[in-house]
Design an enzyme around this catalytic site. Structure first.
Site: not given
Length: 281
Positions: A14, A170, A174, A203, A205
């Protein structure tokens, strides 16, 4: 005359996509924790014609982030800042996630507020995970948003035994990212600058591949299949959103969190209200 500087923190997919999108004609200061990742990413950008400087940084350390901000200012006017560094639940412990994803973001917001140029803008790359649990209690959210960074991890509810596993850490981190960005918009505004947040979905990645090969992989695949977009996202999807928020077209947008998840959260919330197989009344 010094060229404008765009700072990209996090040399992953990203971060690189955003650097390629907004780095043209600017000096790109690429920062990462890994010397190897930094070298590979810088070589790719230079090969594509970008002017790149590199800087090793551990975003969980105050002095390291302060040195990065100072180094950026020495290169020229810091007009754009992108913070995309982080660790996923399968990549770190509860403590590591809190230090990198929550504390690290808070440090970046504070330190770059003092060097961002008037008219500049920043983007924090968060995650749709911050939207999955919904809002936390008011006092928790206010503390996440406004507690001075030096005291942040001392909050009682952020004790690892209270937070739970790395997945819970997490999601909490976030959500905290979006709240810190909203609060930081006030300070950035005093410097004539804007700061926003993007919460991407799944995404493509290396981080996402790690998650999809882990114990929650089937859940990720189900989320993709039931989303409105029906596909995994790409780094370029996020880069396009970041370019908009960093650009003059978004001059009236600051303190916002853009959910860029292909409709995953919409599908989850709809399913919670109207379970599959039951008609809406």
């Amino acid at each position: 005359m010094d060229k404008d500087v765009v700072v990209i923190i996090g040399a992953g997919g990203i971060g690189l996509a955003i650097a390629r999108r907004v780095g043209i004609g600017r000096t790109v200061l690429l920062a990462d924790y890994s010397d190897k990742a930094l070298g590979v990413a810088a070589e790719q950008l230079r090969g594509a014609g970008h002017d790149v400087s590199t800087h090793l940084v551990d975003v969980s350390e105050h002095d390291a982030v302060a040195r990065l901000a100072d180094a950026a200012a020495e290169l020229g006017p810091v007009t754009q800042v992108v913070h995309s560094a982080g660790v996923s639940p399968v990549q770190g412990t509860t403590e590591q996630v809190l230090h990198v994803d929550l504390l690290g973001t808070a440090l970046v917001l504070d330190e770059f507020a003092r060097v961002i140029a008037p008219g500049g803008a920043g983007v924090v790359i968060s995650s749709m995970a911050g939207h999955m649990a919904g809002a936390y209690p008011y006092d928790t959210e206010r503390a996440l948003a406004t507690t001075p960074v030096a005291e942040l991890l001392a909050l009682p509810f952020l004790a690892p035994e209270k937070v739970g596993d790395s997945g819970a850490a997490y999601a909490l981190s976030k959500r905290g990212n979006a709240l810190r960005v909203q609060a930081a918009a006030v300070e950035w505004g005093r410097h004539g600058a804007r700061i926003n947040c993007i919460s991407p979905g799944i995404i493509s990645t290396p981080l996402a591949q790690d998650e999809m090969s882990g114990p929650g992989g089937e859940g990720y695949r189900q989320m993709i299949e039931t989303s409105a977009a029906g596909r995994i996202g790409t780094p370029d999807d996020v880069a396009e959103a970041a370019a908009f928020l960093l650009g003059h077209q978004a001059g009236f947008i600051t303190g916002s969190d853009l959910l860029a998840d292909g409709g995953v959260i919409a599908a989850l919330r709809t399913a919670q209200v109207w379970p599959v197989g039951r008609a809406q009344s």
